[in-house]
Design a protein around this motif. Structure first.
Motif, PDB file in Angstrom:
ATOM      1  N   UNK A 188      30.089  70.233  25.868  1.00  0.00           N
ATOM      2  CA  UNK A 188      28.949  70.289  24.945  1.00  0.00           C
ATOM      3  C   UNK A 188      28.419  71.720  24.893  1.00  0.00           C
ATOM      4  N   UNK A 189      28.078  72.170  23.707  1.00  0.00           N
ATOM      5  CA  UNK A 189      27.570  73.524  23.528  1.00  0.00           C
ATOM      6  C   UNK A 189      28.658  74.537  23.209  1.00  0.00           C
ATOM      7  N   UNK A 190      29.920  74.112  23.267  1.00  0.00           N
ATOM      8  CA  UNK A 190      31.034  74.987  22.941  1.00  0.00           C
ATOM      9  C   UNK A 190      31.435  74.771  21.486  1.00  0.00           C
ATOM     10  N   UNK A 191      32.005  75.776  20.883  1.00  0.00           N
ATOM     11  CA  UNK A 191      32.480  75.713  19.510  1.00  0.00           C
ATOM     12  C   UNK A 191      33.935  76.144  19.477  1.00  0.00           C
ATOM     13  N   UNK A 192      34.667  75.719  18.443  1.00  0.00           N
ATOM     14  CA  UNK A 192      36.072  76.124  18.333  1.00  0.00           C
ATOM     15  C   UNK A 192      36.378  76.652  16.934  1.00  0.00           C
TER      16      UNK A 192
ATOM     17  N   UNK B  40      34.470  79.120  22.052  1.00  0.00           N
ATOM     18  CA  UNK B  40      33.388  80.064  22.294  1.00  0.00           C
ATOM     19  C   UNK B  40      32.066  79.338  22.412  1.00  0.00           C
ATOM     20  N   UNK B  41      31.063  80.077  22.890  1.00  0.00           N
ATOM     21  CA  UNK B  41      29.695  79.550  22.927  1.00  0.00           C
ATOM     22  C   UNK B  41      28.763  80.641  22.448  1.00  0.00           C
ATOM     23  N   UNK B  42      27.654  80.218  21.902  1.00  0.00           N
ATOM     24  CA  UNK B  42      26.662  81.157  21.380  1.00  0.00           C
ATOM     25  C   UNK B  42      25.551  81.336  22.403  1.00  0.00           C
ATOM     26  N   UNK B  43      25.178  82.595  22.606  1.00  0.00           N
ATOM     27  CA  UNK B  43      24.083  82.923  23.522  1.00  0.00           C
ATOM     28  C   UNK B  43      23.161  83.876  22.778  1.00  0.00           C
ATOM     29  N   UNK B  44      22.147  83.326  22.140  1.00  0.00           N
ATOM     30  CA  UNK B  44      21.259  84.146  21.320  1.00  0.00           C
ATOM     31  C   UNK B  44      22.017  84.643  20.104  1.00  0.00           C
TER      32      UNK B  44
END
Length: 71
Positions: free
Chosen positions: A6-10, A20-24
């Motif tokens: 959860x929180x990951x994107x492809x 990947x994941x988004x951080x800000x």
């Protein structure tokens, strides 16, 4: 994505996946690999991150693969 991912994107690139994941405003690329194995690999990386955060640098023998330090 679900459960531990959860929180990951492809992103898809033919048979490859970029996870990947988004951080800000930043994007952190975790792994790039074939669809057949990438999600299992990402789960392993995330598990390693969790266990490394849970153990302090002075702990020895707390998890699998930990070996006593030489002095």
């Amino acid at each position: 994505m679900r459960d531990e991912l959860a929180g990951m994107w492809t992103l898809r690139f033919g048979r490859l996946r970029l996870v990947y994941r988004l951080a800000g405003k930043a994007m952190e690329i975790l792994l790039i690999g074939p669809r057949a194995t990438i999600y299992e690999e990402v789960a392993r990386v995330l598990e390693r991150e969790r266990t490394s955060r849970d153990t302090s640098p002075g702990d020895v023998g707390e998890g699998p693969g930990d070996y006593p330090r030489r002095r």
